[in-house]
Scaffold this active site. Structure first.
Site, PDB file in Angstrom:
ATOM      1  N   GLY A   1     -62.727  -2.395 -30.568  1.00 41.53           N
ATOM      2  CA  GLY A   1     -61.464  -2.527 -29.845  1.00 41.53           C
ATOM      3  C   GLY A   1     -61.658  -2.736 -28.353  1.00 41.53           C
ATOM      4  O   GLY A   1     -60.737  -3.150 -27.657  1.00 41.53           O
TER       5      GLY A   1
ATOM      6  N   GLY B   1     -58.646  -6.715 -26.089  1.00 40.86           N
ATOM      7  CA  GLY B   1     -57.541  -7.031 -25.179  1.00 40.86           C
ATOM      8  C   GLY B   1     -56.456  -5.968 -25.188  1.00 40.86           C
ATOM      9  O   GLY B   1     -55.523  -6.027 -24.401  1.00 40.86           O
TER      10      GLY B   1
ATOM     11  N   TYR C   1     -68.051   7.246 -44.792  1.00 43.15           N
ATOM     12  CA  TYR C   1     -66.849   7.130 -43.937  1.00 43.15           C
ATOM     13  C   TYR C   1     -65.804   8.118 -44.440  1.00 43.15           C
ATOM     14  O   TYR C   1     -65.213   7.916 -45.512  1.00 43.15           O
ATOM     15  CB  TYR C   1     -66.273   5.703 -43.971  1.00 43.15           C
ATOM     16  CG  TYR C   1     -67.116   4.663 -43.278  1.00 43.15           C
ATOM     17  CD1 TYR C   1     -67.796   4.948 -42.092  1.00 43.15           C
ATOM     18  CD2 TYR C   1     -67.223   3.368 -43.783  1.00 43.15           C
ATOM     19  CE1 TYR C   1     -68.563   3.981 -41.448  1.00 43.15           C
ATOM     20  CE2 TYR C   1     -67.993   2.400 -43.140  1.00 43.15           C
ATOM     21  CZ  TYR C   1     -68.660   2.719 -41.980  1.00 43.15           C
ATOM     22  OH  TYR C   1     -69.403   1.768 -41.339  1.00 43.15           O
TER      23      TYR C   1
HETATM   24  N1  LIG Z   1     -73.503  -1.490 -40.581  1.00 41.06           N
HETATM   25  C1  LIG Z   1     -73.122  -0.686 -39.615  1.00 41.06           C
HETATM   26  O1  LIG Z   1     -73.943   0.012 -39.026  1.00 41.06           O
HETATM   27  C2  LIG Z   1     -71.680  -0.622 -39.219  1.00 41.06           C
HETATM   28  C3  LIG Z   1     -71.295   0.117 -38.103  1.00 41.06           C
HETATM   29  C4  LIG Z   1     -69.952   0.146 -37.746  1.00 41.06           C
HETATM   30  C5  LIG Z   1     -69.007  -0.546 -38.503  1.00 41.06           C
HETATM   31  N2  LIG Z   1     -69.416  -1.250 -39.569  1.00 41.06           N
HETATM   32  C6  LIG Z   1     -68.449  -1.962 -40.396  1.00 41.06           C
HETATM   33  O2  LIG Z   1     -67.705  -2.852 -39.629  1.00 41.06           O
HETATM   34  C7  LIG Z   1     -66.357  -2.859 -40.058  1.00 41.06           C
HETATM   35  C8  LIG Z   1     -65.526  -3.232 -38.906  1.00 41.06           C
HETATM   36  O3  LIG Z   1     -65.428  -2.166 -37.975  1.00 41.06           O
HETATM   37  P1  LIG Z   1     -66.020  -2.291 -36.520  1.00 41.06           P
HETATM   38  O4  LIG Z   1     -66.623  -0.995 -36.166  1.00 41.06           O
HETATM   39  O5  LIG Z   1     -66.863  -3.489 -36.481  1.00 41.06           O
HETATM   40  O6  LIG Z   1     -64.738  -2.422 -35.640  1.00 41.06           O
HETATM   41  P2  LIG Z   1     -64.194  -3.629 -34.734  1.00 41.06           P
HETATM   42  O7  LIG Z   1     -63.667  -4.685 -35.631  1.00 41.06           O
HETATM   43  O8  LIG Z   1     -65.169  -3.975 -33.668  1.00 41.06           O
HETATM   44  O9  LIG Z   1     -63.016  -2.849 -34.029  1.00 41.06           O
HETATM   45  C9  LIG Z   1     -61.996  -2.321 -34.805  1.00 41.06           C
HETATM   46  C10 LIG Z   1     -61.000  -1.614 -33.919  1.00 41.06           C
HETATM   47  O10 LIG Z   1     -60.533  -2.536 -32.937  1.00 41.06           O
HETATM   48  C11 LIG Z   1     -59.170  -2.268 -32.639  1.00 41.06           C
HETATM   49  N3  LIG Z   1     -58.426  -3.521 -32.620  1.00 41.06           N
HETATM   50  C12 LIG Z   1     -57.727  -3.991 -31.589  1.00 41.06           C
HETATM   51  N4  LIG Z   1     -57.187  -5.171 -31.867  1.00 41.06           N
HETATM   52  C13 LIG Z   1     -57.539  -5.484 -33.100  1.00 41.06           C
HETATM   53  C14 LIG Z   1     -57.274  -6.590 -33.938  1.00 41.06           C
HETATM   54  N5  LIG Z   1     -56.541  -7.616 -33.569  1.00 41.06           N
HETATM   55  N6  LIG Z   1     -57.786  -6.589 -35.167  1.00 41.06           N
HETATM   56  C15 LIG Z   1     -58.547  -5.557 -35.569  1.00 41.06           C
HETATM   57  N7  LIG Z   1     -58.837  -4.471 -34.808  1.00 41.06           N
HETATM   58  C16 LIG Z   1     -58.325  -4.438 -33.575  1.00 41.06           C
HETATM   59  C17 LIG Z   1     -58.685  -1.314 -33.699  1.00 41.06           C
HETATM   60  O11 LIG Z   1     -58.540  -0.053 -33.070  1.00 41.06           O
HETATM   61  P3  LIG Z   1     -57.122   0.639 -33.018  1.00 41.06           P
HETATM   62  O12 LIG Z   1     -56.678   0.697 -34.457  1.00 41.06           O
HETATM   63  O13 LIG Z   1     -57.384   1.954 -32.384  1.00 41.06           O
HETATM   64  O14 LIG Z   1     -56.268  -0.305 -32.198  1.00 41.06           O
HETATM   65  C18 LIG Z   1     -59.795  -1.209 -34.714  1.00 41.06           C
HETATM   66  O15 LIG Z   1     -59.958   0.111 -35.217  1.00 41.06           O
HETATM   67  C19 LIG Z   1     -66.089  -1.482 -40.623  1.00 41.06           C
HETATM   68  O16 LIG Z   1     -65.196  -1.570 -41.684  1.00 41.06           O
HETATM   69  C20 LIG Z   1     -67.469  -1.011 -41.041  1.00 41.06           C
HETATM   70  O17 LIG Z   1     -67.633  -1.051 -42.435  1.00 41.06           O
HETATM   71  C21 LIG Z   1     -70.723  -1.309 -39.934  1.00 41.06           C
END
Ligand SMILES: NC(=O)c1ccc[n+]([C@@H]2O[C@H](COP(=O)([O-])OP(=O)(O)OC[C@H]3O[C@@H](n4cnc5c(N)ncnc54)[C@H](OP(=O)(O)O)[C@@H]3O)[C@@H](O)[C@H]2O)c1
Length: 310
Positions: A187, A191, A34
């Protein structure tokens, strides 16, 4: 916080990590790829002065990148595992990792070899537990035969329910927990998402579910969820997080908050209780398989053992 979702503010990122720890969050998840080490250095900085035991560090390794940020594939060879871990410890400024996992299966290396290499790092004291990421039942079984596996990190949300087929039952049979990512579908189901908001370099600019032809359908699902959230006096993001949390005590929702306001909204989900009527209403609003578009672009899906074996 490190490029996957566009630019992030460094001071706000660190303040968000501190706010999470102060609120009692104990699990921080990252990957060495990352921002090509950026995220580990950021976490290392945020953890300075904090007790090492306050936090469990979960780290993914194996993705290869070029200087322009391109993705070159995966490396799960034993000597590569040892090399990745050495750099990770250095960047994080710690002497051990709590959960170490290959980000994807390296199709050229038997999973037994990769897990065997991490098991050696466990014996040496550099790693506490071994996890997996985005692999399917056969690979999970082969890995668990080499060394106990604590968790599988995999996408699971209201609109990505593939694990309910064979993967979740396999994990439950073997006593392996799920660390669910993509709970807010990057995201999309938070919402807050506005059509066309993704900038170049943001995963959402290439993710099929955010593209023209799919986005309208997907945002209509969000509006259906919003009416349920409004009736309960909570937010859409909180419903999405609470739904994943309600699927079992062995499922840990991982939330990708980059800012304190998002974190605070996400933390509010812990107080949301969904009863059988709520869960049924949510199921009607967002039935299984309702989302339009695949969860990753084709070029990334080919590396996902979880999809091949689904
Ligand atoms: N194992 C894998 O293959 C893999 C793949 C992807 C991610 N991950 C892990 O998953 C973790 C979580 O990331 P994710 O990809 O799963 O993202 P997610 O939690 O599905 O979405 C995060 C994004 O949602 C938006 N968002 C809107 N409202 C929110 C709220 N209330 N709280 C938090 N986010 C909000 C934010 O975007 P804005 O800031 O633009 O508003 C934020 O960047 C990462 O740290 C990563 O380590 C793992």
């Amino acid at each position: 916080m490190s490029g996957m979702y566009g630019p992030a503010d460094r001071a706000e990122s660190i303040a968000t990590i501190h706010a999470a720890l102060d609120a009692g969050i104990t699990l921080l998840d990252t990957g060495d790829f990352y921002g090509m080490g950026h995220n580990e250095m950021l976490i290392g900085e945020a953890l300075k002065g904090r007790a090492r035991d306050q936090v469990q560090l979960s780290v993914k390794f194996g993705a290869l990148r070029d200087a322009a940020g391109g993705w070159l594939g995966y490396d799960g060879r034993p000597k590569a595992v040892r090399n990745f871990l050495a750099y990770t410890l250095q960047r994080l400024g710690v002497d051990h990792i709590d959960i170490y996992r290959p980000a994807r299966l390296d199709a050229d290396v038997p999973i037994e070899d990769t897990i065997g290499a991490i098991a050696d790092l466990v014996k040496a004291g550099y790693v506490r537990h071994i996890g997996l990421s985005e692999v399917g039942p056969e690979t999970i079984r082969r890995a668990a035969a080499v060394h106990p596996i604590c968790d599988l990190q995999i996408e699971y949300s209201l609109i990505s329910r593939g694990i309910e087929g064979d993967i979740l039952p396999t994990c439950r049979e073997l006593g392996i927990a799920i660390t669910a990512y993509g709970v807010l579908s990057r995201g999309l189901i938070s919402g807050h998402w506005q059509k066309g908001a993704a900038k170049s370099g943001d995963f959402r600019a290439v993710s099929p579910r955010f593209q023209e032809g799919n986005i309208d359908r997907n945002l209509a699902l969000v509006e259906a969820l919003r009416s349920i959230a409004d009736a309960k006096g909570v937010t859409v993001a909180q419903i999405a997080i609470a739904w994943v949390a309600a699927q079992g005590d062995d499922i840990v929702p991982l939330i990708g908050a980059r800012r304190r306001d998002r974190l605070s909204e996400a933390l509010g989900a812990q107080a949301v209780r969904l009863d059988a009527d709520d869960l049924a209403a949510i199921e009607r609003a967002v039935p299984k398989g309702a989302a339009a578009g695949a969860r990753y672009p084709e070029a990334q899906l080919v590396h996902m053992d979880s999809e091949r074996q689904a």
